[in-house]
Design a protein around this motif. Structure first.
Motif, PDB file in Angstrom:
ATOM      1  N   ILE A 240     -21.145  -0.414 -10.599  1.00 49.05           N
ATOM      2  CA  ILE A 240     -19.802  -0.940 -10.387  1.00 49.05           C
ATOM      3  C   ILE A 240     -19.459  -0.822  -8.908  1.00 49.05           C
ATOM      4  CG2 ILE A 240     -17.396  -0.815 -11.104  1.00 49.05           C
ATOM      5  CD1 ILE A 240     -19.368  -1.333 -13.388  1.00 49.05           C
ATOM      6  N   HIS A 241     -19.019  -1.940  -8.304  1.00 50.33           N
ATOM      7  CA  HIS A 241     -18.679  -1.957  -6.879  1.00 50.33           C
ATOM      8  C   HIS A 241     -17.249  -2.448  -6.703  1.00 50.33           C
ATOM      9  CE1 HIS A 241     -19.056  -2.435  -2.561  1.00 50.33           C
ATOM     10  NE2 HIS A 241     -18.650  -3.682  -2.673  1.00 50.33           N
ATOM     11  N   PHE A 242     -16.457  -1.700  -5.919  1.00 49.84           N
ATOM     12  CA  PHE A 242     -15.079  -2.059  -5.627  1.00 49.84           C
ATOM     13  C   PHE A 242     -15.031  -2.712  -4.245  1.00 49.84           C
ATOM     14  CE2 PHE A 242     -14.845   1.053  -8.882  1.00 49.84           C
ATOM     15  CZ  PHE A 242     -13.687   0.775  -9.599  1.00 49.84           C
ATOM     16  N   GLU A 243     -14.845  -4.022  -4.227  1.00 49.58           N
ATOM     17  CA  GLU A 243     -14.838  -4.751  -2.958  1.00 49.58           C
ATOM     18  C   GLU A 243     -13.624  -4.361  -2.128  1.00 49.58           C
ATOM     19  OE1 GLU A 243     -15.100  -8.920  -4.100  1.00 49.58           O
ATOM     20  OE2 GLU A 243     -17.105  -8.937  -3.230  1.00 49.58           O
ATOM     21  N   GLY A 244     -13.879  -4.058  -0.848  1.00 47.96           N
ATOM     22  CA  GLY A 244     -12.782  -3.724   0.048  1.00 47.96           C
ATOM     23  C   GLY A 244     -12.392  -2.270   0.040  1.00 47.96           C
ATOM     24  N   ALA A 245     -12.956  -1.483  -0.863  1.00 45.17           N
ATOM     25  CA  ALA A 245     -12.632  -0.056  -0.903  1.00 45.17           C
ATOM     26  C   ALA A 245     -13.328   0.660   0.248  1.00 45.17           C
ATOM     27  CB  ALA A 245     -13.078   0.550  -2.233  1.00 45.17           C
ATOM     28  N   PRO A 246     -12.730   1.735   0.771  1.00 43.75           N
ATOM     29  CA  PRO A 246     -13.386   2.489   1.841  1.00 43.75           C
ATOM     30  C   PRO A 246     -14.780   2.942   1.433  1.00 43.75           C
ATOM     31  CG  PRO A 246     -11.128   3.234   1.522  1.00 43.75           C
ATOM     32  CD  PRO A 246     -11.426   2.300   0.389  1.00 43.75           C
ATOM     33  N   GLN A 247     -15.688   2.968   2.386  1.00 42.62           N
ATOM     34  CA  GLN A 247     -17.069   3.315   2.082  1.00 42.62           C
ATOM     35  C   GLN A 247     -17.220   4.734   1.554  1.00 42.62           C
ATOM     36  OE1 GLN A 247     -19.807   1.309   2.000  1.00 42.62           O
ATOM     37  NE2 GLN A 247     -18.225  -0.254   2.214  1.00 42.62           N
ATOM     38  N   ASP A 248     -16.276   5.607   1.918  1.00 42.96           N
ATOM     39  CA  ASP A 248     -16.361   6.982   1.424  1.00 42.96           C
ATOM     40  C   ASP A 248     -15.597   7.171   0.110  1.00 42.96           C
ATOM     41  OD1 ASP A 248     -13.825   6.636   2.429  1.00 42.96           O
ATOM     42  OD2 ASP A 248     -13.792   8.504   3.596  1.00 42.96           O
ATOM     43  N   GLU A 249     -15.103   6.073  -0.449  1.00 41.67           N
ATOM     44  CA  GLU A 249     -14.409   6.143  -1.732  1.00 41.67           C
ATOM     45  C   GLU A 249     -15.373   6.648  -2.807  1.00 41.67           C
ATOM     46  OE1 GLU A 249     -12.241   6.232  -4.808  1.00 41.67           O
ATOM     47  OE2 GLU A 249     -11.216   5.379  -3.065  1.00 41.67           O
ATOM     48  N   ALA A 250     -14.903   7.634  -3.598  1.00 41.19           N
ATOM     49  CA  ALA A 250     -15.776   8.268  -4.591  1.00 41.19           C
ATOM     50  C   ALA A 250     -16.250   7.305  -5.663  1.00 41.19           C
ATOM     51  CB  ALA A 250     -15.038   9.437  -5.242  1.00 41.19           C
ATOM     52  N   LEU A 251     -15.525   6.213  -5.840  1.00 44.04           N
ATOM     53  CA  LEU A 251     -15.876   5.290  -6.905  1.00 44.04           C
ATOM     54  C   LEU A 251     -16.778   4.150  -6.450  1.00 44.04           C
ATOM     55  CD1 LEU A 251     -12.439   5.017  -8.727  1.00 44.04           C
ATOM     56  CD2 LEU A 251     -14.450   6.271  -9.444  1.00 44.04           C
ATOM     57  N   GLN A 252     -17.171   4.141  -5.173  1.00 46.19           N
ATOM     58  CA  GLN A 252     -18.035   3.062  -4.714  1.00 46.19           C
ATOM     59  C   GLN A 252     -19.401   3.134  -5.396  1.00 46.19           C
ATOM     60  OE1 GLN A 252     -17.634   0.394  -3.492  1.00 46.19           O
ATOM     61  NE2 GLN A 252     -16.582   0.287  -1.545  1.00 46.19           N
ATOM     62  N   ASN A 253     -19.829   1.997  -5.916  1.00 47.90           N
ATOM     63  CA  ASN A 253     -21.181   1.853  -6.475  1.00 47.90           C
ATOM     64  C   ASN A 253     -21.511   2.906  -7.537  1.00 47.90           C
ATOM     65  OD1 ASN A 253     -21.707  -0.361  -4.754  1.00 47.90           O
ATOM     66  ND2 ASN A 253     -22.150   1.061  -3.080  1.00 47.90           N
ATOM     67  N   LEU A 254     -20.590   3.055  -8.480  1.00 50.84           N
ATOM     68  CA  LEU A 254     -20.828   3.979  -9.583  1.00 50.84           C
ATOM     69  C   LEU A 254     -21.893   3.437 -10.523  1.00 50.84           C
ATOM     70  CD1 LEU A 254     -17.257   5.040 -10.726  1.00 50.84           C
ATOM     71  CD2 LEU A 254     -18.978   6.500  -9.702  1.00 50.84           C
ATOM     72  N   LEU A 255     -22.652   4.335 -11.087  1.00 49.49           N
ATOM     73  CA  LEU A 255     -23.606   3.976 -12.134  1.00 49.49           C
ATOM     74  C   LEU A 255     -23.066   4.481 -13.471  1.00 49.49           C
ATOM     75  CD1 LEU A 255     -27.081   4.757 -10.520  1.00 49.49           C
ATOM     76  CD2 LEU A 255     -26.043   2.515 -10.918  1.00 49.49           C
ATOM     77  N   LEU A 256     -22.894   3.562 -14.399  1.00 45.10           N
ATOM     78  CA  LEU A 256     -22.422   3.910 -15.730  1.00 45.10           C
ATOM     79  C   LEU A 256     -23.405   3.398 -16.760  1.00 45.10           C
ATOM     80  CD1 LEU A 256     -19.567   2.736 -14.069  1.00 45.10           C
ATOM     81  CD2 LEU A 256     -18.744   4.309 -15.813  1.00 45.10           C
ATOM     82  N   SER A 257     -23.606   4.196 -17.803  1.00 47.21           N
ATOM     83  CA  SER A 257     -24.538   3.820 -18.861  1.00 47.21           C
ATOM     84  C   SER A 257     -23.793   3.665 -20.179  1.00 47.21           C
ATOM     85  CB  SER A 257     -25.627   4.889 -19.013  1.00 47.21           C
ATOM     86  OG  SER A 257     -26.383   5.007 -17.827  1.00 47.21           O
ATOM     87  N   PHE A 258     -24.242   2.700 -20.957  1.00 44.72           N
ATOM     88  CA  PHE A 258     -23.614   2.403 -22.231  1.00 44.72           C
ATOM     89  C   PHE A 258     -24.647   2.435 -23.340  1.00 44.72           C
ATOM     90  CE2 PHE A 258     -21.351   0.461 -18.850  1.00 44.72           C
ATOM     91  CZ  PHE A 258     -20.014   0.633 -19.163  1.00 44.72           C
ATOM     92  N   LYS A 259     -24.239   2.997 -24.464  1.00 42.48           N
ATOM     93  CA  LYS A 259     -25.091   2.986 -25.641  1.00 42.48           C
ATOM     94  C   LYS A 259     -24.562   1.919 -26.595  1.00 42.48           C
ATOM     95  CE  LYS A 259     -27.101   7.584 -25.626  1.00 42.48           C
ATOM     96  NZ  LYS A 259     -28.457   7.007 -25.462  1.00 42.48           N
TER      97      LYS A 259
END
Length: 225
Positions: free
Chosen positions: A137-156
């Protein structure tokens, strides 16, 4: 509950929605099917989150949760060992209450995003009728040090007779339904393990959630989504 910020709650709501729109397939589940489905339906569901009418948004999300989340499986899983001691009537009542609880809980989460979202399926593993799908998941425009940038989430995901449904979500190896099992164990323990007391308290909690959500619809709740 392992998520500690409203931003994480936004991610959870988004990711459930991304993976909840599907049709029942007669053929065996394949990697290509799961991956293409997730990318296509995820982009379409972003439009639903842009809906300004809160009543319409709630209705659309309610339909998705009821149709495409395996709520009966999740309901049984989160009470774990206590499921075996429930009577048939208690199980029926609990399932009905859990559905109301699931719909009431998500409405308390922030349903808007501060940044445009893009997602990409990076891994899909199929084992029979089950699939583990990992998305970035990528948040466009968010600061590069934002904790949520490029999160990896897995779904069953599980494909049953009624189609493909989601059963769990993992963030940093933390399982959503395991977190809820801990919560429900605490709730039942607080009622001395008495299922009838637990169901009564559970019903009262749900009714409170539903009243609060009605106030949100009427614009009377101070933290309206």
């Amino acid at each position: 509950f392992f998520m500690k910020s409203n931003n994480f709650l936004r991610v959870i709501i988004f990711c459930f929605a991304v993976f909840l729109t599907t049709e029942a397939f007669a053929a065996p589940l394949t990697r290509q099917e799961a991956s293409l489905w997730a990318e296509d339906k995820g982009n379409r569901l972003l439009a639903a989150f842009a809906e300004d009418n809160l009543a319409v948004k709630y209705e659309e999300l309610d339909n998705l949760f009821l149709s495409y989340v395996d709520l009966d499986y999740v309901a049984q899983f989160v009470v774990g060992k206590y499921w075996k001691v429930m009577t048939t009537n208690e199980k029926t009542e609990y399932r009905q209450l859990f559905r109301r609880y699931a719909l009431g809980m998500y409405k308390g989460f922030p349903l808007k995003f501060n940044y445009p979202i893009k997602f990409q399926i990076v891994k899909t593993v199929v084992n029979g009728d089950n699939a583990d799908v990992t998305a970035q998941i990528h948040f466009e425009g968010a600061p590069q040090d934002e904790a949520l940038q490029n999160l990896l989430l897995s779904f069953k995901l599980h494909k049953g007779t009624d189609g493909l449904k989601i059963r769990d979500l993992k963030l940093a190896e933390s399982s959503l339904i395991l977190s809820y099992r801990n919560k429900f164990y605490q709730m039942i323990a607080a009622d001395d393990g008495e299922i009838s007391w637990f169901l009564e308290d559970f019903r009262l909690q749900i009714e409170s959630l539903e009243r609060t959500n009605q106030l949100r619809l009427e614009g009377k709740y101070p933290y309206n989504a």
